[in-house]
Write a protein that holds these residues in place. Structure first.
Motif, PDB file in Angstrom:
ATOM      1  N   ILE A  42       0.868  -1.179   0.000  1.00  0.00           N
ATOM      2  CA  ILE A  42       0.000   0.000   0.000  1.00  0.00           C
ATOM      3  C   ILE A  42       0.904   1.227   0.000  1.00  0.00           C
ATOM      4  O   ILE A  42       1.874   1.287   0.761  1.00  0.00           O
ATOM      5  CB  ILE A  42      -0.904   0.027   1.249  1.00  0.00           C
ATOM      6  CG1 ILE A  42      -1.838  -1.181   1.266  1.00  0.00           C
ATOM      7  CG2 ILE A  42      -1.699   1.326   1.317  1.00  0.00           C
ATOM      8  CD1 ILE A  42      -2.604  -1.336   2.574  1.00  0.00           C
ATOM      9  N   ILE A  43       0.604   2.194  -0.848  1.00  0.00           N
ATOM     10  CA  ILE A  43       1.351   3.451  -0.846  1.00  0.00           C
ATOM     11  C   ILE A  43       0.382   4.593  -0.599  1.00  0.00           C
ATOM     12  O   ILE A  43      -0.742   4.600  -1.110  1.00  0.00           O
ATOM     13  CB  ILE A  43       2.118   3.671  -2.174  1.00  0.00           C
ATOM     14  CG1 ILE A  43       2.897   4.992  -2.094  1.00  0.00           C
ATOM     15  CG2 ILE A  43       1.175   3.640  -3.382  1.00  0.00           C
ATOM     16  CD1 ILE A  43       3.885   5.207  -3.217  1.00  0.00           C
ATOM     17  N   GLU A  44       0.809   5.547   0.208  1.00  0.00           N
ATOM     18  CA  GLU A  44      -0.045   6.700   0.495  1.00  0.00           C
ATOM     19  C   GLU A  44       0.820   7.907   0.804  1.00  0.00           C
ATOM     20  O   GLU A  44       1.893   7.789   1.410  1.00  0.00           O
ATOM     21  CB  GLU A  44      -0.966   6.398   1.682  1.00  0.00           C
ATOM     22  CG  GLU A  44      -2.000   7.462   1.964  1.00  0.00           C
ATOM     23  CD  GLU A  44      -3.115   7.518   0.919  1.00  0.00           C
ATOM     24  OE1 GLU A  44      -3.945   8.435   1.010  1.00  0.00           O
ATOM     25  OE2 GLU A  44      -3.148   6.660   0.017  1.00  0.00           O
ATOM     26  N   SER A  45       0.355   9.068   0.369  1.00  0.00           N
ATOM     27  CA  SER A  45       0.989  10.327   0.772  1.00  0.00           C
ATOM     28  C   SER A  45       0.251  10.810   2.001  1.00  0.00           C
ATOM     29  O   SER A  45      -0.974  10.945   1.988  1.00  0.00           O
ATOM     30  CB  SER A  45       0.898  11.355  -0.367  1.00  0.00           C
ATOM     31  OG  SER A  45      -0.447  11.595  -0.726  1.00  0.00           O
ATOM     32  N   THR A  46       0.966  11.039   3.070  1.00  0.00           N
ATOM     33  CA  THR A  46       0.312  11.390   4.328  1.00  0.00           C
ATOM     34  C   THR A  46       1.187  12.311   5.143  1.00  0.00           C
ATOM     35  O   THR A  46       2.413  12.177   5.144  1.00  0.00           O
ATOM     36  CB  THR A  46      -0.021  10.139   5.160  1.00  0.00           C
ATOM     37  OG1 THR A  46      -0.432  10.546   6.472  1.00  0.00           O
ATOM     38  CG2 THR A  46       1.177   9.210   5.284  1.00  0.00           C
ATOM     39  N   GLY A  47       0.538  13.239   5.841  1.00  0.00           N
ATOM     40  CA  GLY A  47       1.251  14.136   6.726  1.00  0.00           C
ATOM     41  C   GLY A  47       1.604  13.528   8.058  1.00  0.00           C
ATOM     42  O   GLY A  47       2.137  14.214   8.922  1.00  0.00           O
ATOM     43  N   LEU A  55       5.059   5.019   2.831  1.00  0.00           N
ATOM     44  CA  LEU A  55       4.464   6.321   3.105  1.00  0.00           C
ATOM     45  C   LEU A  55       5.374   7.429   2.596  1.00  0.00           C
ATOM     46  O   LEU A  55       6.588   7.385   2.805  1.00  0.00           O
ATOM     47  CB  LEU A  55       4.246   6.500   4.611  1.00  0.00           C
ATOM     48  CG  LEU A  55       3.273   5.517   5.266  1.00  0.00           C
ATOM     49  CD1 LEU A  55       3.304   5.688   6.782  1.00  0.00           C
ATOM     50  CD2 LEU A  55       1.852   5.713   4.736  1.00  0.00           C
ATOM     51  N   VAL A  56       4.779   8.422   1.945  1.00  0.00           N
ATOM     52  CA  VAL A  56       5.521   9.589   1.480  1.00  0.00           C
ATOM     53  C   VAL A  56       5.038  10.793   2.282  1.00  0.00           C
ATOM     54  O   VAL A  56       3.848  11.115   2.288  1.00  0.00           O
ATOM     55  CB  VAL A  56       5.306   9.837  -0.022  1.00  0.00           C
ATOM     56  CG1 VAL A  56       6.186  10.992  -0.489  1.00  0.00           C
ATOM     57  CG2 VAL A  56       5.610   8.577  -0.827  1.00  0.00           C
ATOM     58  N   ILE A  57       5.952  11.450   2.981  1.00  0.00           N
ATOM     59  CA  ILE A  57       5.591  12.614   3.785  1.00  0.00           C
ATOM     60  C   ILE A  57       6.566  13.753   3.501  1.00  0.00           C
ATOM     61  O   ILE A  57       7.709  13.522   3.094  1.00  0.00           O
ATOM     62  CB  ILE A  57       5.572  12.285   5.294  1.00  0.00           C
ATOM     63  CG1 ILE A  57       6.977  11.976   5.813  1.00  0.00           C
ATOM     64  CG2 ILE A  57       4.640  11.125   5.583  1.00  0.00           C
ATOM     65  CD1 ILE A  57       6.999  11.745   7.315  1.00  0.00           C
TER      66      ILE A  57
END
Length: 323
Positions: A71-76, A96-98
């Motif tokens: 699972i990949i997600e951009s999240t703060g 995760l990309v933050i």
């Protein structure tokens, strides 16, 4: 939180309490309520949408529990914590990309859950992490992106749970105003839809950092993590929003300390921005009005934002702050 023994921490999500803040503004003559979403497992409201997005993807056949799919997600950060918790329990790999200006402590926490963290260059804009995540998805088409900004499972869980909890707690006297920050727009949309159906006169106020406006599609780089991600999110029902309140970082950080000392409540920077806005909204309403807002997460990841003690005394008493 339900009674008895939960099968996992995921079963302990929700049923967070609502607290009356009577000491923050003693002469307000309006009722200021805050729903303590920071008491969810994982420490924020975002765990609600994280789990629901995965469950809906499983229903649709995109994800298979225990498969080790990525699972990949951009999240703060807070959605990432929720996803990391769920991925650890349900058997998924998580990337995760933050933004690289987000809390180092939160980055360590995400890695502690087993997530792989990629950092985007925040100077490229408030949505730099989403752009980077899309690039990674392009390079890895077998990965699954949940896309919290456009996923209908985001507002749906707030309609089914958060809004229902509010109505159960408040009974027939629903709030006159709902004050909520907007990042993805999921909770203000989900909660706002349900409450507005039962309280047509409800005023719904979106909290934004100073210089940002959802209605004008105007965004600037800002230090209030979790708010104004650089675009108008697809899941946000802007038609529900009655008004916007812009809050400066300085007002929010002063409120962090102020609510700690008056209410014993230690909240994060976006939650403090909510409280600044809620006080403003309450003063503009008739005496006896009821205003509801949210405390999304705790202060621990934002301790650097607390004003120094010497600055606090130089600026005046607590009673005069953020007014």
């Amino acid at each position: 939180m339900g009674k008895g023994i939960a099968d996992s921490v995921l079963d302990a999500i929700g049923d967070t309490p609502i607290v009356r803040l009577s000491r923050l503004e003693p002469d307000l003559d309006r009722e200021l309520l805050v729903k303590l979403e920071l008491l969810n497992p994982g420490g924020s409201h975002k765990v609600r949408i994280a789990l629901n997005m995965i469950l809906e993807a499983e229903k649709d056949g995109e994800l298979v529990r225990g498969s080790g799919q990525t699972i990949i997600e951009s999240t703060g950060g807070n959605t990432g914590i929720g996803l990391a918790m769920a991925a650890a329990i349900l058997g998924y790999r998580l990337v995760l990309v933050i933004p690289d200006n987000y809390s180092p402590a939160k980055q360590r926490l995400l890695r502690g859950y087993g997530a792989e963290v990629r950092l985007s260059d925040h100077t490229l804009g408030n949505n730099s992490h989403a752009d980077m995540a899309l690039g990674l998805l392009f390079d890895n088409p077998d990965w699954v992106m949940l896309n919290q900004q456009a996923n209908p499972a985001n507002p749906a869980i707030h309609e089914r749970t958060t809004a229902v909890e509010i109505m159960d707690a408040l009974g027939p006297r629903l709030p006159d105003a709902l004050v909520a920050g907007v990042g993805t727009g999921g909770h203000i949309t989900g909660v706002g839809r349900v409450l507005a159906e039962h309280q047509p006169s409800l005023r719904i106020v979106a909290v934004q950092p100073e210089g940002c406006s959802l209605r004008e599609n105007r965004f600037v780089t800002h230090p209030i993590q979790g708010l104004a991600v650089g675009l108008v999110p697809a899941v946000l029902d802007l038609g529900l929003v009655s008004d916007e309140e812009q809050v400066s970082f300085e007002d929010a950080r002063r409120m962090m300390r102020r609510v700690m000392r008056t209410e014993g409540l230690a909240v994060g920077i976006s939650s403090a921005a909510n409280l600044v806005a809620a006080c403003r909204v309450a003063r503009a309403l008739p005496a006896g009005s009821r205003v509801l807002t949210f405390a999304y997460d705790g202060v621990h990841d934002y301790l650097d934002a607390l004003p120094d003690e010497d600055v606090a005394f130089a600026e005046g008493s607590l009673a005069g702050e953020a007014r």
